[in-house]
Design an enzyme around this catalytic site. Structure first.
Site, PDB file in Angstrom:
ATOM      1  CG  HIS A   1       6.577 -16.503   1.506  1.00 33.06           C
ATOM      2  ND1 HIS A   1       6.615 -17.479   0.473  1.00 33.06           N
ATOM      3  CD2 HIS A   1       7.923 -16.345   1.641  1.00 33.06           C
ATOM      4  CE1 HIS A   1       7.646 -17.963   0.103  1.00 33.06           C
ATOM      5  NE2 HIS A   1       8.637 -17.411   0.891  1.00 33.06           N
TER       6      HIS A   1
ATOM      7  CE  LYS B   1      -1.395   2.150   3.514  1.00 30.47           C
ATOM      8  NZ  LYS B   1      -0.998   3.563   3.904  1.00 30.47           N
TER       9      LYS B   1
END
Length: 456
Positions: free
Chosen positions: A363, A351
């Site tokens: 991951h 983000k």
């Protein structure tokens, strides 16, 4: 070439939609119907576009913005009354005015151009766009004389039994000599079954004056579909999707399952890209060459480079470079920029982050409000702790840094070039370049602890 003007009729309430959303703002393939109409009309090199608004006027203005001028039809008294509201913008102008319904999202600029050419070639004062319908119920009928000339247009409710047998219908799209239109429209009366001022009556008045009235018949009835309810909306969605998908396939894009692929009218896709089922491309999505997108992937208002693979993931308002591998189950949130040769793996959320070339987050990570350099490795469970409950803070991870698994970087913080962060660390202070940061409790092994507690 004569000046061209257009009037979009978008004032109807659309009660049959049974919706709080204004009818012409219902989307078809992700784009409001009235915007489809406006964008196609603007391809005709218009001198002016006027949209007639009524119910939901402010919402329509917000959607179309500076693309159009606006005239208010406070009372919906018919199509001629609606066009009359454009008089302050167009009265006295020399040229041709096209009148289009705002609920006909499938109408193309090519068809309107062909109608305009017919209008010019015939030296007509008015030209109507017609089509042949298998089931013409509800449509106005085109009544022709024995020599094939347009005699009049009769609304379905006003048509005789004989006239209702006619299958050539009025699509609701016209072009007029602008001066003739606004002269004659004053003569239209509302003496009909609906008590409304019908625009087709302009055709009949011009015909009675001895003026030439022409008709251009399109061979594609689907294109003229007017959307008045949710059933017609679903049909428009299907036809538009077929049109969009066919165009991309003809341009060198492979759609594995076109029926289950949803592409915005404004999306762009490069050659040799393969799109798998369940993919949704929204808004201004742009995909490069030789990409693999999907299955079950959503990309909105984002730019994707070439040779990039995105599987079972979401990308929103971001930029992704070349040779990137994203997913499965990754989420690239707005205002992110992903470099080239990057790997964003399963269950990773990015983000508002600049993510440098060749860096990896393979991951289970959250990287928010961050600047990640080149050749950075973010181990499984790496988290940027960017929010203190009141404000977001920036995390900087410089080139070549290595972040061990299950690490928390508490912003604001910088991890220097080539630095290492040990697995399990919670880093609250800057880490110098080439340094190793260990921010975790030292391991203590208590011999025979388990044996002793079982004796109690």
């Amino acid at each position: 070439m004569d000046k061209r003007f257009a009037v979009i009729l978008a004032a109807g309430k659309g009660t049959r939609m049974k919706s709080k959303l204004y009818k012409v703002l219902h989307p078809v393939c992700g784009k409001p119907m009235v915007e489809h109409v406006a964008d196609e009309a603007l391809k005709l090199s218009l001198a002016k576009l006027v949209t007639i608004v009524g119910h939901g006027a402010e919402d329509v203005k917000k959607q179309l913005g500076q693309k159009s001028d606006y005239a208010l039809q406070a009372e919906q008294l018919g199509t001629a009354h609606a066009v009359k509201q454009a008089k302050p913008f167009l009265h006295g102008e020399k040229g041709v005015t096209i009148v289009i319904c705002g609920d006909t999202p499938l109408l193309t600029a090519e068809t309107m151009e062909a109608m305009l050419n017919e209008h010019t070639d015939k030296g007509a004062k008015a030209t109507v766009l017609t089509a042949v319908a298998d089931d013409p119920a509800g449509y106005g009928r085109i009544i022709r004389s024995e020599d094939g000339a347009v005699q009049k247009i009769v609304e379905h409710k006003d048509a005789s039994e004989q006239e209702r047998l006619v299958k050539e219908i009025n699509t609701g799209t016209y072009c007029f000599d602008n001066e003739a239109l606004f002269r004659v429209i004053e003569q239209v009366s509302n003496e009909n079954a609906q008590g409304e001022y019908y625009l087709p009556d302009v055709i009949e008045i011009l015909k009675d004056e001895g003026e030439t009235v022409a008709a251009y018949q399109t061979g594609n009835f689907q294109e003229t579909l007017g959307v008045n309810d949710r059933v017609a909306l679903s049909q428009a969605e299907m036809y538009m999707k077929e049109r969009i998908n066919k165009r991309h396939m003809q341009n060198g894009v492979t759609l594995i399952d076109p029926m289950n692929t949803y592409i915005s009218p404004d999306a762009r896709i490069g050659q040799d890209t393969v799109i798998y089922p369940g993919t949704v491309l929204k808004g201004q999505a742009e995909i490069g060459d030789e990409c693999v997108i999907g299955p079950h992937t959503e990309i909105e208002d984002s730019s994707i480079g070439s040779r990039t693979v995105i599987k079972q993931s979401v990308v929103n308002r971001s930029k992704v470079g070349n040779d990137v591998n994203i997913g499965p189950f990754a989420h690239i949130r707005p205002d992110s920029a992903i470099g080239n040769e990057v790997k964003i793996g399963n269950f990773v959320e990015i983000k508002k982050t600049q993510f440098g070339d060749r860096s990896k987050a393979s991951h289970l990570s959250y990287i928010g409000d961050a600047e990640v350099g080149t050749d950075v490795n973010l181990g499984c469970g790496s988290i940027t702790v960017n929010y203190d409950g009141k404000k977001k803070y920036l995390t900087k991870i410089e080139d070549g840094a290595f972040i061990g698994c299950n690490s928390n970087l508490v912003a604001p913080v910088t991890v220097g070039e080539g630095a290492y962060v040990a697995a399990g660390s919670t880093v609250t202070e800057d880490v110098p370049g080439e340094a190793l940061a260990i921010a975790r409790a030292r391991q203590v092994n208590k011999e025979d602890y388990v044996k002793n507690i079982h004796k109690k």
